[in-house]
Design an enzyme around this catalytic site. Structure first.
Site, short mmCIF file in Angstrom:
data_model
loop_
_atom_site.label_atom_id
_atom_site.label_comp_id
_atom_site.label_asym_id
_atom_site.label_seq_id
_atom_site.Cartn_x
_atom_site.Cartn_y
_atom_site.Cartn_z
N GLU A 167 13.75 -15.53 -1.45
CA GLU A 167 13.94 -16.72 -0.61
C GLU A 167 12.72 -17.63 -0.66
O GLU A 167 12.84 -18.86 -0.62
CB GLU A 167 14.17 -16.31 0.85
N ASP A 183 0.83 -1.20 0.00
CA ASP A 183 0.00 0.00 0.00
C ASP A 183 0.87 1.26 0.00
O ASP A 183 1.91 1.31 0.67
CB ASP A 183 -0.89 -0.01 1.24
#
Length: 534
Positions: free
Chosen positions: A251, A209
């Site tokens: 990751e 956001d």
């Protein structure tokens, strides 16, 4: 599990259709009038049948809900109104079993004033380490009675609030949403931990956001119109944050989509460099009016600004902040601008719905990913909310001139003849549903092969099956004035008629799908789109 799009490899997000769920208004599982995770879990088969690849959930965290959940008090706790963390984990897993990935919403610019950090900052007082995580400052003026600077709010109203000890704190949105200080290591460390927390629970991605607002000018200098750099929008230091986030996403093989409102194409593209965000929302397309030249230019500009960094475009017609497409396209001004929102703006819903159907086929034929806001597949119009029921702070902070965003957040209609149109077991909903919404209900549209829902289901099924409709090139073809014609792959055409009158269809071997019934004379009516096999 649904089969992947033929063009997809591991980069599923490059051409995915992602459905935005506003949990408060999607489905109510416990009958209290507020949507919740139990309601979403019960409706997962609907999303699978619709044919979406992922679901983006707007904030479901612990929150006072001053700003619809974008005032987060605790990222690791689900708000009791929506359910529990265990339910969220079940929802993520159950969706994935149906071939639907989950994307959560992170609000890094600010937290709720009920967040433990902010409560500690208020208690600790001026000069404390706790206040260093935010932007507390003494005021200007003889007795500190004036705010530290004159920054304009992202909502109407002030950006500084004074506390009892005389200091002021910064909030680019409401006073209940204090801005975080992103130069503080605690802030960076906490958000990195939150990302890991949700990736470890199986989410496939994160929507960010207000992604361009995090970093602030260190001197909090005044805002001067037209003077660069802006003191709190798109500062260069922000890219270091997203590089560290990208390492975490990599990751877990997670993806990011940023809410980045920037007019400068080159600076916008910086957020999409290979070591930063994967994608960003296309607000230029969302706000573009239903005009052929403007749409073509916006599409060209979008593809051009993404090309240098190799990122896919995103296409979106509406979201939880924006006037519903069927209403907007039925107005004299078919574009969108927050500053122009006013009560009583007339709309021709029949015309707007016709255009929204055509826009659906246009959007789904463009290269890149598509975001579909809940209810768009039903053709829902913007609802008129009674003044005493409006909850959006944009309304109050505008002095009552802005109708706010609640009109696009009304609970969905599922069953035409059920209480609250099947949203939940009760008759009351947290925002009132219009009296004429039975015609938009899912069960009624499912039974109608000509409905908006049937159009979306068919289009999404075809989009998944057509190799040329994934990520990849497109090419404009010659067409009459006011008509957009482009090719995807060797034998697929999309034609959209915005000319105001019928036009001849180009040569083709098959009509795959049309937004309206086509006449027998081989023409394409105005405000109609068609997919053709050549």
């Amino acid at each position: 599990m649904a089969a992947p799009h033929p063009s997809r490899t591991d980069d599923w997000w490059r051409d995915a259709v992602i459905y935005q769920v506003y949990p408060r208004s999607f489905a109510d599982g416990d009958g209290d009038g507020t949507g919740d995770l139990a309601g979403v879990r019960a409706r997962l088969p609907y999303l699978a049948e619709l044919g979406v690849d992922a679901v983006w959930f707007t904030p479901w965290y612990l929150s006072p809900l001053v700003d619809g959940g974008y005032d987060v008090a605790d990222y690791r706790t689900i708000d009791p109104a929506f359910g529990t963390l265990a339910e969220a984990e079940k929802l993520i897993a159950e969706a994935r079993a149906l071939g639907i990935r989950a994307i959560v919403d992170i609000v890094p610019n600010h937290v709720s004033d009920q967040h433990a950090w902010f409560q500690a900052a208020l208690a600790a007082g001026p000069g404390s380490p706790e206040r260093a995580r935010f932007h507390f400052r003494p005021g200007r003026g003889e007795n500190g009675e004036l705010p530290p600077n004159d920054w304009p709010s992202q909502f109407s109203g002030n950006t500084w609030t004074r506390v009892d000890d005389g200091e002021w704190y910064l909030h680019l949105f409401t006073p209940e949403q204090p801005d975080l200080n992103w130069s503080h290591p605690d802030v960076r460390r906490e958000h990195e931990d939150v990302l890991r927390f949700w990736f470890e629970r199986g989410v496939a991605g994160v929507r960010i956001d207000s992604a361009a607002l995090l970093t602030k000018d260190s001197d909090l200098r005044d805002f001067v119109e037209g003077v660069d750099p802006h003191p709190y929008i798109d500062l260069d230091e922000i890219h270091d944050i997203y590089r560290s986030w990208r390492a975490i996403a990599d990751e877990y093989r997670g993806v990011f989509v940023g809410e980045v409102w920037l007019p400068d194409a080159e600076r916008f593209a910086r957020y999409l460099r290979p070591d930063e965000l994967h994608t960003a929302f296309n607000f230029n397309f969302l706000s573009c009016p239903w005009e052929p030249d403007r749409l073509r230019r916006t599409i060209d500009d979008t593809l051009a600004e993404h090309a240098p960094v190799g990122a896919p475009a995103t296409w979106v017609l509406c979201n939880h902040d924006v006037t519903r497409t069927a209403t907007r396209y039925g107005r004299e001004d078919t574009g969108f601008d927050f500053a122009k929102k006013r009560f009583g703006t007339p709309a021709d819903l029949e015309l707007g719905t016709r255009r929204a159907r055509a826009a659906a086929l246009l959007t789904l034929a463009l290269p890149g990913s598509v975001y579909l806001y809940q209810g768009e597949e039903l053709g829902l119009p913007e609802a008129d909310i009674p003044l005493d029921r409006i909850q959006d702070p944009m309304h109050a902070r505008s002095g009552g001139t802005d109708p706010g965003r609640d009109g696009c957040r009304v609970p969905l209609p599922w069953k035409a003849d059920a209480p609250s149109y099947g949203f939940g077991a009760g008759t009351e909903t947290w925002l009132p549903q219009p009296a004429d919404w039975a015609r938009y209900a899912v069960d009624r549209q499912t039974a109608d092969p000509e409905s908006m829902l049937s159009l979306y289901r068919t289009a999404l099924r075809m989009r998944r099956a057509e190799a040329g409709l994934g990520d990849g090139p497109m090419g404009w073809l010659p067409s009459p004035e006011g008509v957009l014609t482009f090719a995807r792959a060797e034998n697929f055409l999309c034609v959209v008629n915005l000319s105001g009158g019928p036009v001849p269809l180009p040569s083709h071997s098959e009509v795959l799908l049309a937004s309206e019934e086509l006449p027998a004379d081989g023409t394409l009516p105005s405000d109609t789109a068609v997919w053709l096999r050549t």
